[in-house]
Write a protein that holds these residues in place. Sequence first.
Motif, PDB file in Angstrom:
ATOM      1  N   ALA A  85       0.835  -1.206   0.000  1.00  9.62           N
ATOM      2  CA  ALA A  85       0.000   0.000   0.000  1.00  9.62           C
ATOM      3  C   ALA A  85       0.871   1.259   0.000  1.00  9.62           C
ATOM      4  O   ALA A  85       0.568   2.247  -0.674  1.00  9.62           O
ATOM      5  CB  ALA A  85      -0.944  -0.006   1.199  1.00  9.62           C
ATOM      6  N   HIS A  86       1.969   1.220   0.754  1.00 15.13           N
ATOM      7  CA  HIS A  86       2.918   2.337   0.805  1.00 15.13           C
ATOM      8  C   HIS A  86       3.516   2.583  -0.588  1.00 15.13           C
ATOM      9  O   HIS A  86       3.551   3.724  -1.061  1.00 15.13           O
ATOM     10  CB  HIS A  86       4.014   1.997   1.818  1.00 15.13           C
ATOM     11  CG  HIS A  86       5.166   2.952   1.865  1.00 15.13           C
ATOM     12  ND1 HIS A  86       5.235   3.986   2.767  1.00 15.13           N
ATOM     13  CD2 HIS A  86       6.299   3.030   1.115  1.00 15.13           C
ATOM     14  CE1 HIS A  86       6.363   4.662   2.567  1.00 15.13           C
ATOM     15  NE2 HIS A  86       7.036   4.098   1.567  1.00 15.13           N
ATOM     16  N   GLU A  87       3.970   1.510  -1.216  1.00 11.69           N
ATOM     17  CA  GLU A  87       4.591   1.668  -2.539  1.00 11.69           C
ATOM     18  C   GLU A  87       3.564   2.125  -3.573  1.00 11.69           C
ATOM     19  O   GLU A  87       3.881   2.929  -4.454  1.00 11.69           O
ATOM     20  CB  GLU A  87       5.275   0.374  -2.976  1.00 11.69           C
ATOM     21  CG  GLU A  87       6.431  -0.069  -2.072  1.00 11.69           C
ATOM     22  CD  GLU A  87       7.520   0.983  -1.894  1.00 11.69           C
ATOM     23  OE1 GLU A  87       7.739   1.796  -2.813  1.00 11.69           O
ATOM     24  OE2 GLU A  87       8.142   1.025  -0.825  1.00 11.69           O
ATOM     25  N   LEU A  88       2.342   1.645  -3.477  1.00 14.29           N
ATOM     26  CA  LEU A  88       1.293   2.139  -4.373  1.00 14.29           C
ATOM     27  C   LEU A  88       1.059   3.627  -4.129  1.00 14.29           C
ATOM     28  O   LEU A  88       0.786   4.385  -5.066  1.00 14.29           O
ATOM     29  CB  LEU A  88       0.000   1.347  -4.183  1.00 14.29           C
ATOM     30  CG  LEU A  88       0.032  -0.099  -4.707  1.00 14.29           C
ATOM     31  CD1 LEU A  88      -1.237  -0.849  -4.283  1.00 14.29           C
ATOM     32  CD2 LEU A  88       0.192  -0.139  -6.221  1.00 14.29           C
ATOM     33  N   GLY A  89       1.192   4.053  -2.871  1.00 15.70           N
ATOM     34  CA  GLY A  89       1.101   5.483  -2.559  1.00 15.70           C
ATOM     35  C   GLY A  89       2.166   6.274  -3.307  1.00 15.70           C
ATOM     36  O   GLY A  89       1.887   7.321  -3.889  1.00 15.70           O
ATOM     37  N   HIS A  90       3.415   5.747  -3.300  1.00 14.90           N
ATOM     38  CA  HIS A  90       4.478   6.388  -4.086  1.00 14.90           C
ATOM     39  C   HIS A  90       4.120   6.400  -5.565  1.00 14.90           C
ATOM     40  O   HIS A  90       4.306   7.410  -6.252  1.00 14.90           O
ATOM     41  CB  HIS A  90       5.799   5.634  -3.919  1.00 14.90           C
ATOM     42  CG  HIS A  90       6.533   5.926  -2.655  1.00 14.90           C
ATOM     43  ND1 HIS A  90       6.717   7.202  -2.168  1.00 14.90           N
ATOM     44  CD2 HIS A  90       7.165   5.101  -1.774  1.00 14.90           C
ATOM     45  CE1 HIS A  90       7.423   7.130  -1.041  1.00 14.90           C
ATOM     46  NE2 HIS A  90       7.693   5.869  -0.775  1.00 14.90           N
ATOM     47  N   ALA A  91       3.644   5.259  -6.036  1.00 14.98           N
ATOM     48  CA  ALA A  91       3.336   5.146  -7.472  1.00 14.98           C
ATOM     49  C   ALA A  91       2.322   6.200  -7.892  1.00 14.98           C
ATOM     50  O   ALA A  91       2.374   6.702  -9.013  1.00 14.98           O
ATOM     51  CB  ALA A  91       2.818   3.745  -7.791  1.00 14.98           C
ATOM     52  N   ALA A  95       4.784  11.404  -1.337  1.00 18.69           N
ATOM     53  CA  ALA A  95       6.130  11.426  -0.765  1.00 18.69           C
ATOM     54  C   ALA A  95       6.070  10.837   0.646  1.00 18.69           C
ATOM     55  O   ALA A  95       4.999  10.487   1.139  1.00 18.69           O
ATOM     56  CB  ALA A  95       6.648  12.859  -0.710  1.00 18.69           C
ATOM     57  N   HIS A  96       7.225  10.737   1.293  1.00 18.47           N
ATOM     58  CA  HIS A  96       7.266  10.274   2.670  1.00 18.47           C
ATOM     59  C   HIS A  96       6.756  11.347   3.623  1.00 18.47           C
ATOM     60  O   HIS A  96       6.941  12.535   3.390  1.00 18.47           O
ATOM     61  CB  HIS A  96       8.700   9.897   3.070  1.00 18.47           C
ATOM     62  CG  HIS A  96       9.129   8.571   2.521  1.00 18.47           C
ATOM     63  ND1 HIS A  96      10.419   8.284   2.181  1.00 18.47           N
ATOM     64  CD2 HIS A  96       8.403   7.453   2.264  1.00 18.47           C
ATOM     65  CE1 HIS A  96      10.479   7.029   1.733  1.00 18.47           C
ATOM     66  NE2 HIS A  96       9.269   6.515   1.763  1.00 18.47           N
ATOM     67  N   THR A  97       6.126  10.901   4.697  1.00 15.14           N
ATOM     68  CA  THR A  97       5.666  11.768   5.778  1.00 15.14           C
ATOM     69  C   THR A  97       6.010  11.057   7.072  1.00 15.14           C
ATOM     70  O   THR A  97       6.048   9.830   7.106  1.00 15.14           O
ATOM     71  CB  THR A  97       4.136  11.975   5.690  1.00 15.14           C
ATOM     72  OG1 THR A  97       3.801  12.342   4.367  1.00 15.14           O
ATOM     73  CG2 THR A  97       3.674  13.055   6.625  1.00 15.14           C
TER      74      THR A  97
HETATM   75 ZN   LIG Z   1       8.665   4.870   0.709  1.00 16.49          ZN
END
Ligand SMILES: [Zn+2]
Length: 130
Positions: A85-91, A95-97
């Motif tokens: 889910a995190h990587e899909l967020g990047h995709a 950005a990081h928070t």
């Molecule tokens: Zn990341």
Amino acid sequence: MDKTAVTSAMTAWNDSPANVILQSANGSLTAGDTYDASASWDGITYWGWHLCYPYTRTCFSYANVYLNYYYTAHYSANTNKGIAAHELGHAMGLAHTSGCVLMTPYTTTRNSCGIYGPVTDDVNGINALY
Ligand SMILES: [Zn+2]
């Protein structure tokens, strides 16, 4: 290929109030496994883009998400769902928070916060982009 992690991560995004629907299809966003014992990351996203910086604009031409099987083989289903889910967020351009959010850079933080899908801050980030 840990399809379960990616599928459940897509469902987590789709069940959130984010203005995106992720569907399995042949397209410009891919997700898969890799095995890299020398890497420090358990998940990573690569983009290809033309003119736009992915953290500020979402006009990338492709995004490839990878889970590193070297790590994920030993993680729980929820942990892997959180990574996917995190990587899909990047995709999708996030950005990081810091803090108890999906987009924390640390898998250990997501686990200690019990976060395996998007929370309000992550959803707000997506809805600012789309
Ligand atoms: Zn990341």
